[in-house]
Design an enzyme around this catalytic site. Sequence first.
Site, short mmCIF file in Angstrom:
data_model
loop_
_atom_site.label_atom_id
_atom_site.label_comp_id
_atom_site.label_asym_id
_atom_site.label_seq_id
_atom_site.Cartn_x
_atom_site.Cartn_y
_atom_site.Cartn_z
N ASP A 19 39.05 33.40 44.94
CA ASP A 19 38.03 32.67 44.24
C ASP A 19 38.54 31.45 43.69
O ASP A 19 39.82 31.24 43.80
CB ASP A 19 37.48 33.48 43.18
N TYR A 28 49.23 40.94 46.92
CA TYR A 28 48.85 40.07 45.80
C TYR A 28 49.90 39.97 44.92
O TYR A 28 50.65 41.02 44.46
CB TYR A 28 47.43 40.39 44.99
#
Length: 464
Positions: A118, A183
Site C-alpha cells: 500500500d 516482511y
Amino acid sequence: MSPEYQSWTKEQLIARLNELESYPQASASTKKTTSSTKITTVTSPQKKTFDFTSHPRRKIAVKFCYSGWEYNGLAFQNGPTPLPTVEEVLFNAFAKTRLVDPDKGLDGCGWERCGRTDRGVSAAGQVVSLWPSMRQPSREETRSELRYVSILNRVLPPTIRVLAWSPISSTFSARFNCQSRHYKYFFSPQELDLGLMQQAADRLVGEHDFRNLCKLDPAKQITNFNRRVLLAKISPISDHLCVFDLRGTAFLYHQVRHIMAILFLVGTGLEHPSIVSTLLNVGKETNSPSELDNSPLEIVDRKPEYQMADGLPLMLWDCAYSDSDVQWQTDIDTGESGTGSELYHQLHSIYARSSIHTALDAHFLSAAAQLHSHPPQRFPFSHTGLALSTIPVLLKSKERPVLSVPLGGGTFKRTAKYIPVLLRKRLDHVEVANERWRVGKGERREERKNVADGIPQTEYDGDE
C-alpha cells in the site's frame, strides 16, 4: 530513494537533461487503454510505429525495489491518484523500451505481481511476471541476451531499481508460485520491552485465523482468514533501531501493520503478551489457560477497534521461489564501469546521504535537549514499575497525563484514558459485513458493470 543530482557526474546530468527534453508535450501525448486496465503512456507521433506482432515473446520474472513513500502504492489504479503508482511507472518503462505493447496494457502482456503493497510501504524484493517482446538488441546491448536490468533502469527514476530477472515457464505465476513472503518492520526500541514483544510474537508462529489482526474489507468478500506464519522475530540493529522479521506463506490486508500495533501495546506494558493468543481465538474456547488469571481464553469472533501501525517503516524484503522456478540473473558486468557496479554505487550513494540526514537530525535533537527537558518516562511499565492505575497525576491540573502510545515511524496515538483492546467496541462479524456489502455496494457495482457490457438489467440475476 529520491534523486540526488548533486552526486551525479556531468555526463549523467547531460544524459538526464536530454532524456527530459525528449519527452513530447502534453498535447502530443496519447492515452492508451484496454477494456480491463488503463495505462497512460506518452508517445511521439513523429516516431515510426513499432510492430510488436513481428517479434516473438518470452515469459520472464523481474525483481525490483522501490521507495514506497514516493508512490501511491504498488498496484495500478484506474482513477487519478495524488502520486503515481509503482506499476504505472514500471509498465511505462517497459513500454518506452518497446518490451511491451502500451496499447494492450497490463493484461496484454500477462502482467502479474507477487504481492500488493500500500501507499508508503516499500519493497526490496518485489516480483512481477510478464510476457515481454523479444525484440532485437541494439548495438549497445549484448547480442546473446537482452540486458533487462540496464535497459529498464536507464529510463526508470532512482526511486525504482530493477535488481534482476529470470526466464520462467509459461505456467509460472509471480503470485501463486511464491512459497513465502518476508516482511521487515523497523522501529525504535525506546520505551519498549523487547522481551515481552518477542513473547507475544512467538504466539504468531503456525497456522491461525488472523481476522482480528488485519483490515476487514467486505469488497474482497474474504471468508478464509487462515494464514501460516513461519518466522516472527524481533532483533536489535543498533542502540536506536530494531527490526521485526515476519515471514509467512501469505498475508491478509494490512496484517503486518495490525500485528505491529498489538506488539507495541505489549511492549509498553499496556497489554499482556497473551492478548495475541486471545485475538487468535476466534471460534472456540481453548484448553490453553490465560496467563493473567489461569482461565480459558476469551473467544473473540469480532475484531475490536484499534489503530494499525504506521506504514513508512514496513518493507517487503523478499518473495521466495523454488530454485526450479526462477534463476535470478543480472546483466553481464564488465568491471567497475559495468551495470552491476553502477547500480550498487547509486544505491550506496543514496544510503550515504540518508545517513547524513540521520546524523543531522540527531544533532537537532541534541540541540533541543540542551534547552528543553526530556519528558518523564512512563513506558515500558516493566522497567518503570508503573501501571495505568499508578501513573502520577499532573501537579497543576491534578489529572492523569496524556499517554503517547507508539504506532511506529515516529508517530504516536495520544490518549488520556487507555481502554484495553478486549474492552473496546467491536466491528460486525465478518459474515454480516460481507453480506451487507454484497446486497448493497456489490449489487450496484454489478449492475453498473452489466450496463457497461450491454446486458439488460431485466436479464440480470444478482446471485449469478
